[in-house]
Design a protein around this motif. Structure first.
Motif: not given
Length: 157
Positions: A63-77
Motif C-alpha cells: 500500500p501507499s503510505i496514504a493508504e496505510f495511514v488511512a487504514e491505521a486511522r480506521r484501526r485507531q477508531e
C-alpha cells in the motif's frame, strides 16, 4: 514508533514485491506519519494488509503510505471505541415479592372463585386421577400443585 509496530510495517512491506525505492527513506516516512498513532493500530493495519482484508487494496503491491495511514486511522477508531466505558450491566432490584411469587399470586387470584379440590398434586398425579375419574370433568390443575374444581357458575348455566 515502537519496535513491534516498526517490525509489523517492515514485515508488511517485505510481504509484497519490492520496488527500486530506498527502504530507509520509505521507513523514515512511515515513522514520521505514524508518530501519533498507537502501536496497536499500526500493527493491526499491517496485519490486515498482509492478509488482504483491507477493501480495495492491491493484492500484488504494497500500500501507499496514504493508504496505510488511512487504514491505521480506521484501526485507531475501533481501538478507541473498544476503550470507551460501557453501560453497566442491568441490575435486579428486588421488590417485596420475588418474580415467582408474583406469578403465584397472579395464579391464585385468577382461580380464587373456583373451589379447591386437592393441593400439592403433581401434574402426573392429576393426569392419573383424571384418567381414573377421581376428579370431576372441568377441573383444572394449576402449576402451584392445586387442583381447582369446575366453575360452579358455568355448571349452573
Amino acid at each position: 514508533m515502537e519496535q513491534k509496530a516498526y517490525l509489523a510495517v517492515v514485515g508488511m512491506l517485505n510481504s509484497f514485491p519490492q520496488g527500486t525505492g530506498n527502504p530507509d527513506l520509505t521507513m523514515g516516512t512511515y515513522e514520521a506519519v505514524l508518530a501519533n498513532m498507537s502501536s496497536q493500530a499500526v500493527i493491526e493495519a499491517a496485519q490486515r494488509f498482509i492478509m488482504g482484508d483491507v477493501s480495495e487494496q492491491s493484492k500484488t503491491f504494497a500500500p501507499s503510505i496514504a493508504e496505510f495511514v488511512a487504514e491505521a486511522r480506521r484501526r485507531q477508531e475501533f481501538i478507541d471505541l473498544k476503550a470507551k466505558p460501557r453501560l453497566p450491566a442491568p441490575r435486579y432490584f428486588p421488590g417485596p415479592l420475588a418474580p415467582f411469587q408474583v406469578r403465584q399470586q397472579k395464579r391464585l387470584a385468577e382461580n380464587a372463585h373456583l373451589p379447591i379440590l386437592f393441593e400439592n398434586i403433581s401434574y402426573d398425579q392429576f393426569r392419573k386421577m383424571s384418567a381414573a375419574k377421581e376428579i370431576p370433568v372441568g377441573a383444572t390443575w394449576c402449576s402451584l400443585g392445586i387442583v381447582y374444581g369446575p366453575d360452579p357458575k358455568a355448571a349452573a348455566a
